[in-house]
Design a protein around this motif. Structure first.
Motif, PDB file in Angstrom:
ATOM      1  N   SER A 174       1.615   9.468  -5.756  1.00 17.12           N
ATOM      2  CA  SER A 174       2.018  10.843  -5.480  1.00 17.12           C
ATOM      3  C   SER A 174       2.947  11.353  -6.563  1.00 17.12           C
ATOM      4  CB  SER A 174       2.683  10.926  -4.118  1.00 17.12           C
ATOM      5  OG  SER A 174       3.855  10.155  -4.126  1.00 17.12           O
ATOM      6  N   ARG A 175       3.717  10.446  -7.223  1.00 15.57           N
ATOM      7  CA  ARG A 175       4.616  10.881  -8.301  1.00 15.57           C
ATOM      8  C   ARG A 175       3.836  11.195  -9.557  1.00 15.57           C
ATOM      9  NH1 ARG A 175       8.797   6.101  -7.533  1.00 15.57           N
ATOM     10  NH2 ARG A 175       9.453   6.633  -5.434  1.00 15.57           N
ATOM     11  N   LYS A 176       2.838  10.326  -9.847  1.00 23.18           N
ATOM     12  CA  LYS A 176       2.040  10.534 -11.071  1.00 23.18           C
ATOM     13  C   LYS A 176       0.961  11.552 -10.775  1.00 23.18           C
ATOM     14  CE  LYS A 176       2.532   6.136 -13.379  1.00 23.18           C
ATOM     15  NZ  LYS A 176       1.844   4.977 -13.929  1.00 23.18           N
ATOM     16  N   VAL A 177       0.846  12.535 -11.668  1.00 26.73           N
ATOM     17  CA  VAL A 177      -0.151  13.597 -11.454  1.00 26.73           C
ATOM     18  C   VAL A 177      -1.307  13.378 -12.405  1.00 26.73           C
ATOM     19  CG1 VAL A 177      -0.553  16.073 -11.540  1.00 26.73           C
ATOM     20  CG2 VAL A 177       1.657  15.190 -10.834  1.00 26.73           C
ATOM     21  N   GLY A 178      -2.535  13.625 -11.922  1.00 25.84           N
ATOM     22  CA  GLY A 178      -3.715  13.507 -12.784  1.00 25.84           C
ATOM     23  C   GLY A 178      -4.204  12.088 -12.943  1.00 25.84           C
ATOM     24  N   VAL A 179      -3.701  11.171 -12.212  1.00 23.59           N
ATOM     25  CA  VAL A 179      -4.192   9.785 -12.294  1.00 23.59           C
ATOM     26  C   VAL A 179      -4.952   9.497 -11.006  1.00 23.59           C
ATOM     27  CG1 VAL A 179      -3.510   7.362 -12.422  1.00 23.59           C
ATOM     28  CG2 VAL A 179      -2.218   9.097 -13.663  1.00 23.59           C
ATOM     29  N   SER A 180      -6.221   9.016 -11.132  1.00 15.24           N
ATOM     30  CA  SER A 180      -7.025   8.745  -9.930  1.00 15.24           C
ATOM     31  C   SER A 180      -6.507   7.496  -9.235  1.00 15.24           C
ATOM     32  CB  SER A 180      -8.493   8.552 -10.300  1.00 15.24           C
ATOM     33  OG  SER A 180      -8.607   7.330 -11.004  1.00 15.24           O
ATOM     34  N   PRO A 181      -6.603   7.464  -7.926  1.00 15.10           N
ATOM     35  CA  PRO A 181      -6.076   6.322  -7.183  1.00 15.10           C
ATOM     36  C   PRO A 181      -6.730   5.002  -7.591  1.00 15.10           C
ATOM     37  CG  PRO A 181      -6.649   8.082  -5.673  1.00 15.10           C
ATOM     38  CD  PRO A 181      -7.123   8.495  -7.008  1.00 15.10           C
ATOM     39  N   GLU A 182      -8.065   5.030  -7.883  1.00 11.25           N
ATOM     40  CA  GLU A 182      -8.760   3.767  -8.179  1.00 11.25           C
ATOM     41  C   GLU A 182      -8.246   3.180  -9.487  1.00 11.25           C
ATOM     42  OE1 GLU A 182     -11.066   6.154  -5.445  1.00 11.25           O
ATOM     43  OE2 GLU A 182     -10.457   6.626  -7.498  1.00 11.25           O
ATOM     44  N   LYS A 239       0.829  -1.213   0.000  1.00  8.39           N
ATOM     45  CA  LYS A 239       0.000   0.000   0.000  1.00  8.39           C
ATOM     46  C   LYS A 239       0.856   1.252   0.000  1.00  8.39           C
ATOM     47  CE  LYS A 239      -4.279  -1.541   2.179  1.00  8.39           C
ATOM     48  NZ  LYS A 239      -5.029  -1.603   3.450  1.00  8.39           N
ATOM     49  N   SER A 240       1.892   1.240   0.803  1.00  8.43           N
ATOM     50  CA  SER A 240       2.734   2.455   0.894  1.00  8.43           C
ATOM     51  C   SER A 240       3.468   2.689  -0.421  1.00  8.43           C
ATOM     52  CB  SER A 240       3.707   2.330   2.060  1.00  8.43           C
ATOM     53  OG  SER A 240       4.593   1.263   1.835  1.00  8.43           O
ATOM     54  N   LEU A 241       3.879   1.588  -1.065  1.00  4.79           N
ATOM     55  CA  LEU A 241       4.529   1.712  -2.383  1.00  4.79           C
ATOM     56  C   LEU A 241       3.577   2.366  -3.372  1.00  4.79           C
ATOM     57  CD1 LEU A 241       6.464  -1.635  -2.942  1.00  4.79           C
ATOM     58  CD2 LEU A 241       7.387   0.644  -3.313  1.00  4.79           C
ATOM     59  N   LEU A 242       2.362   1.872  -3.297  1.00  3.39           N
ATOM     60  CA  LEU A 242       1.309   2.367  -4.186  1.00  3.39           C
ATOM     61  C   LEU A 242       1.100   3.855  -4.019  1.00  3.39           C
ATOM     62  CD1 LEU A 242      -0.412   0.582  -6.043  1.00  3.39           C
ATOM     63  CD2 LEU A 242      -2.271   0.895  -4.431  1.00  3.39           C
ATOM     64  N   LEU A 243       1.021   4.262  -2.772  1.00  2.00           N
ATOM     65  CA  LEU A 243       0.780   5.672  -2.475  1.00  2.00           C
ATOM     66  C   LEU A 243       1.933   6.527  -3.001  1.00  2.00           C
ATOM     67  CD1 LEU A 243      -0.669   5.347   1.124  1.00  2.00           C
ATOM     68  CD2 LEU A 243      -1.852   6.400  -0.818  1.00  2.00           C
TER      69      LEU A 243
END
Lengths: 226, 201
Positions: A208-216, A200-204
């Motif tokens: 945070s690096r990619k902008v404009g991409v929704s988490p889901e 999960k932390s890796l994912l987050l």
């Protein structure tokens, strides 16, 4: 029954398989016994014995007197080193949760100790009186006599007692095995959870690096990739 | 008929693996008391060779062996001695015999032997200062560690003091058992006091 933390006996230990003290421990115990032997009789009288047990354990006065009567098998009113050694082994086996192992390894001496009347049979009342030494609960004692009193005389002879010690050690080993398996499972679950949290932390971090991409949508992508 | 060895759980007893043991824990001293000494063990043959010609260091060994405490320890450890120890005692006996022969030589008053023995004594003393004596270290290994002795004595004193109060209450101060116990406790306190003084110095 517990040993007082920091007392001399607290620093001794039994061999786990044979439930006996090492030679070094016995040597120290001999020295300790001689220190307590104030009257130079190579024995401890009832008063010295009482204060010794009162100091090193949390036993009540009545229990101490019972133990003294049990150990004074010659009825001389004093305890010699042999009896003292047996007592220390019993105390240490209790402290280290080796009661079943101790009774199995030393079934004959334990039987003789509990056979107060010398009838080569242990009555339920005698066993009940001393069960606190071996950490046997009331219910367990009832079951013991129910299951192992093969002759049906409401007493245990030596063979029945030996059989009981064999079964109780098997039971305690199974219990230990079950506890170990439980712990292993718990450990595995904890590791799984840790793994999930890491993921999960890796994912987050990626999100945070990619902008404009929704988490889901990002999560969907990750799942597909995996 | 008797029992097969069981597979006992590998987990050590809680109180010994509780992590509470500090560097100053007595148990560390108790279990490691002889570790330092084991490194100083010299082969017996080597030691005996150096003492064969000179006999001066034997007096030191004899004094150590004949002290009352070492006599008690020798008696107690009889069953527990390893084979090496019996070899040591045999070697020491030989050294003692050499000592007596050396003393007889000295008594004869031979000048030559005197000078040779004196010089040999000096050299032996020099050697003994730098070479750990086997008998000394054997005795040290057989003694109980001092912190453990201290703990035992303190505990025994507490127990016996309480017992003394019981004696006085039950059988009176004038009873011979009460007096004997009181004297014993005083002796124990004196011994403990002396040990503290020695350790302080």
């Amino acid at each position: 029954m517990k040993l007082r933390q920091g007392s001399f006996l607290w620093y001794l230990y039994l061999d786990k398989i044979y439930c006996l003290l090492s030679v070094r421990n016995v040597k120290a115990l001999v020295e300790y016994f001689h220190l307590l032997d104030a009257h130079h009789n190579n024995t401890l009288n009832d008063v010295l014995f009482y204060h010794f047990l009162k100091h090193v354990t949390n036993l009540r006065g009545t229990q101490i007197k019972i133990v003294f009567d049990m150990l004074d098998w010659n009825a001389v009113g004093e305890i010699g080193f042999d009896q003292f050694y047996v007592l220390v082994c019993i105390l240490l086996s209790h402290q280290n949760h080796l009661e079943e192992q101790f009774m199995y390894r030393h079934s004959r001496p334990v039987f003789d100790l509990l056979d107060l009347d010398g009838e080569l049979r242990i009555a339920a009342s005698n066993f009940h009186t001393y069960r606190f030494l071996f950490n046997i609960k009331k219910q367990e004692l009832k079951e013991l006599f129910h299951d192992f009193d093969i002759t049906g005389d409401r007493r245990l002879n030596y063979k029945e007692f030996k059989l009981y010690t064999i079964f109780s050690i098997d039971k305690s080993q199974e219990r230990q095995k079950a506890e170990r398996e439980k712990e292993n499972e718990k450990q595995k679950e904890r590791e799984k959870e840790k793994g999930k949290e890491k993921w999960k932390s890796l994912l987050l971090r990626r999100m945070s690096r990619k902008v404009g991409v929704s988490p889901e949508s990002h999560l969907e992508k990750m799942r597909i990739e995996i | 008929m008797e029992e097969k060895p069981f597979k006992v759980s590998v987990k050590p007893p809680e109180r010994r693996s509780s992590g509470q043991a500090s560097p100053h824990d007595i148990r560390n001293l108790w279990t490691t008391a002889t570790l330092s000494q084991s490194q100083l063990n010299l082969p017996l043959a080597e030691l005996c060779e150096s003492f064969e010609e000179e006999g001066g260091a034997v007096r030191h060994a004899a004094a150590a062996w004949h002290s009352p405490e070492s006599r008690w320890e020798l008696g107690e450890q009889g069953a527990a001695l390893a084979d090496g120890a019996s070899v040591e005692s045999g070697a020491l006996d030989a050294e003692l015999r050499r000592e007596s022969s050396l003393e007889s030589c000295l008594e004869e008053g031979d000048d030559e032997s005197k000078t040779t023995t004196e010089s040999s004594l000096v050299s032996v003393l020099r050697v003994s200062k730098h070479t750990p004596h086997r008998a000394y270290w054997t005795e040290q290994q057989n003694r109980l560690p001092l912190p453990l002795m201290g703990l035992m004595e303190n505990e025994a004193l507490e127990i016996l003091t309480k017992a003394l109060h019981s004696y006085r209450r039950e059988i009176g101060r004038g009873h011979f058992l009460t007096k004997e116990l009181r004297r014993y406790i005083e002796g124990l306190k004196r011994r403990r006091g002396k040990r503290f003084q020695v350790s302080a110095n």
